[in-house]
Design a protein around this motif. Structure first.
Motif, short mmCIF file in Angstrom:
data_model
loop_
_atom_site.label_atom_id
_atom_site.label_comp_id
_atom_site.label_asym_id
_atom_site.label_seq_id
_atom_site.Cartn_x
_atom_site.Cartn_y
_atom_site.Cartn_z
N THR A 123 4.56 0.33 -5.80
CA THR A 123 3.38 1.17 -5.66
C THR A 123 2.88 1.20 -4.22
O THR A 123 2.57 2.26 -3.67
N HIS A 124 2.83 0.03 -3.59
CA HIS A 124 2.36 -0.01 -2.22
C HIS A 124 3.46 0.29 -1.21
O HIS A 124 3.17 0.77 -0.10
N LEU B 217 5.78 2.64 -1.65
CA LEU B 217 5.79 4.11 -1.59
C LEU B 217 4.57 4.62 -0.85
O LEU B 217 4.65 5.60 -0.10
N GLY B 218 3.42 3.96 -1.06
CA GLY B 218 2.23 4.34 -0.30
C GLY B 218 2.43 4.16 1.19
O GLY B 218 2.01 5.00 2.00
N PHE B 219 3.08 3.06 1.57
CA PHE B 219 3.39 2.82 2.99
C PHE B 219 4.28 3.93 3.54
O PHE B 219 4.03 4.45 4.64
N ILE B 220 5.29 4.33 2.78
CA ILE B 220 6.20 5.39 3.23
C ILE B 220 5.44 6.70 3.42
O ILE B 220 5.66 7.45 4.38
N VAL B 221 4.52 7.01 2.48
CA VAL B 221 3.71 8.23 2.59
C VAL B 221 2.88 8.20 3.87
O VAL B 221 2.82 9.20 4.62
N PHE B 222 2.27 7.06 4.18
CA PHE B 222 1.42 6.98 5.37
C PHE B 222 2.25 7.01 6.66
O PHE B 222 1.79 7.53 7.68
N VAL B 223 3.45 6.47 6.61
CA VAL B 223 4.35 6.62 7.77
C VAL B 223 4.64 8.09 8.01
O VAL B 223 4.59 8.59 9.14
N SER C 245 -3.13 -5.06 -14.86
CA SER C 245 -4.28 -4.74 -14.01
C SER C 245 -3.93 -4.65 -12.53
O SER C 245 -4.47 -3.80 -11.82
N HIS C 246 -3.06 -5.51 -12.05
CA HIS C 246 -2.76 -5.49 -10.62
C HIS C 246 -2.02 -4.22 -10.22
O HIS C 246 -2.23 -3.68 -9.13
N GLN C 247 -1.16 -3.72 -11.10
CA GLN C 247 -0.48 -2.46 -10.82
C GLN C 247 -1.48 -1.31 -10.77
O GLN C 247 -1.40 -0.45 -9.89
N ILE C 248 -2.43 -1.30 -11.71
CA ILE C 248 -3.45 -0.26 -11.72
C ILE C 248 -4.30 -0.35 -10.46
O ILE C 248 -4.64 0.67 -9.83
N PHE C 249 -4.65 -1.56 -10.07
CA PHE C 249 -5.40 -1.79 -8.83
C PHE C 249 -4.67 -1.20 -7.63
O PHE C 249 -5.27 -0.52 -6.78
N HIS C 250 -3.35 -1.42 -7.55
CA HIS C 250 -2.57 -0.88 -6.44
C HIS C 250 -2.60 0.65 -6.41
O HIS C 250 -2.73 1.26 -5.34
#
Length: 353
Positions: A87-88, A90-96, A322-327
């Protein structure tokens, strides 16, 4: 006769010795293979070492005491940290990607292909088929003026883009450090502690850097308030990092610190609303920033409450805890704030100070 029997005895001893050596080698090989297979075995919560026992409602599919190589390749395996990593990541790749397209001024990709469109993409002029030379001259004048305005806007935007990139950098650091933490925290007690501290530091840095575009662009004409608010959140963030790096801090206390940092933004937000009450983009920026705050608060609520796995222990071990939803909510909040930062930057590029 005695010499012959002694020779036979020596041979028997030698054979037994060779058999014992062969047996020992076989046992060692079997033991190594067994250890290797066991080292990649997914464990239950009860089988974990104490330092990894964090969420008693996730019952299975844990990695523990894996080598760095095994932990790295578990990126492509199913366990209870797989989605936390991806989850994070892919988020990192999007922000790159967003950082690259902003640096290259790829306008359509900057706002995620119209998803974050903040204003019409052009000034659309209607031309009549029976327009004369006078109208053509007017159109040419408009084009020339638009080019001039565009050049001025681009020059101003270039001069003030660094706060925007500060935020992008902080977001990338947070998302990447979180992915690395969840991927390699299964290695050892020492690395587990170190990666968790890096993860907390990344969250804090992301919160600090998220203030930079808003505070810089909103208070660009009031540099004193820029300094006050940016210095305040930076000091608050430094205190948070120092506190989180000390041992023995529970998850509720960590969440309280992060929420407190976010709530610090209420003060400059109220100030900004008063200062820009007549600004036509006020409601749009408030909507984006409210969406960001709501995303972070909802995500933190899942993180602290451990819902839904608290309701059905073992049901959400791989997907949906919960941690996945948090991410997911962290990524949504980060992208929403990115949209707000685009509005701030676009406004200053057109209006200036």
């Amino acid at each position: 006769m005695n010499s012959a029997s002694s020779v036979v005895k020596n041979r028997r001893k030698h054979i037994r010795k060779m058999e014992n050596c062969s047996h020992n080698i076989t046992n060692k090989r079997n033991e190594k293979q067994s250890n290797k297979s066991n080292s990649c075995k997914l464990l239950s919560y009860d089988e974990l070492p104490d330092y990894m026992k964090d969420n008693e409602f996730i019952l299975n599919y844990y990695r523990a005491e894996w080598s760095l190589k095994q932990a790295f390749f578990s990126l492509f395996q199913w366990h209870n940290e797989t989605l936390n990593v991806w989850t994070h990541l892919l988020g990192f790749i999007v922000f790159v990607g967003l950082t690259v397209v902003n640096a290259a001024h790829v306008s359509e990709a900057v706002d995620l292909f119209g998803f974050f469109r903040t204003s019409p993409s052009g000034f659309g002029t209607n031309s009549s088929h029976d327009s004369g030379k006078f109208l053509m001259f007017q159109d040419m004048t408009k084009v020339a003026n638009l080019k001039h305005i565009s050049q001025q806007s681009e020059a101003m935007e270039e001069a003030t883009r660094w706060p925007f990139y500060v935020y992008l950098s902080g977001s990338m650091f947070c998302l990447l450090s979180s992915s690395i933490c969840h991927l390699f925290c299964c290695h050892s007690d020492k690395l587990n502690t170190w990666f968790l501290q890096m993860d907390y530091t990344g969250i804090t840095i992301m919160i600090i850097t998220s203030f930079f575009p808003a505070m810089y662009y909103i208070f660009q004409c009031q540099p004193v308030w820029q300094i006050v608010y940016l210095s305040g959140i930076s000091i608050f963030g430094a205190f948070t990092i120092i506190t989180l790096l000390s041992p023995g801090k529970c998850r509720a206390f960590r969440a309280t610190l992060f929420v407190s940092m976010g709530l610090f933004g209420i003060i400059p937000a109220v100030h900004a609303c008063i200062l820009n009450w007549t600004n036509p983009r006020r409601n749009l920026t408030l909507a984006y920033e409210g969406g960001m705050a709501l995303s972070y608060l909802i995500g933190t609520g899942f993180y602290v409450s451990r819902i839904p796995e608290r309701w059905k222990p073992g049901w959400f071990d791989l997907v949906g805890h919960s941690h996945q939803i948090f991410h997911v909510f962290v990524v949504i909040g980060a992208l929403t704030h990115y949209a707000a930062a685009l509005v701030f930057m676009e406004y200053r590029s057109q209006v200036g100070c």
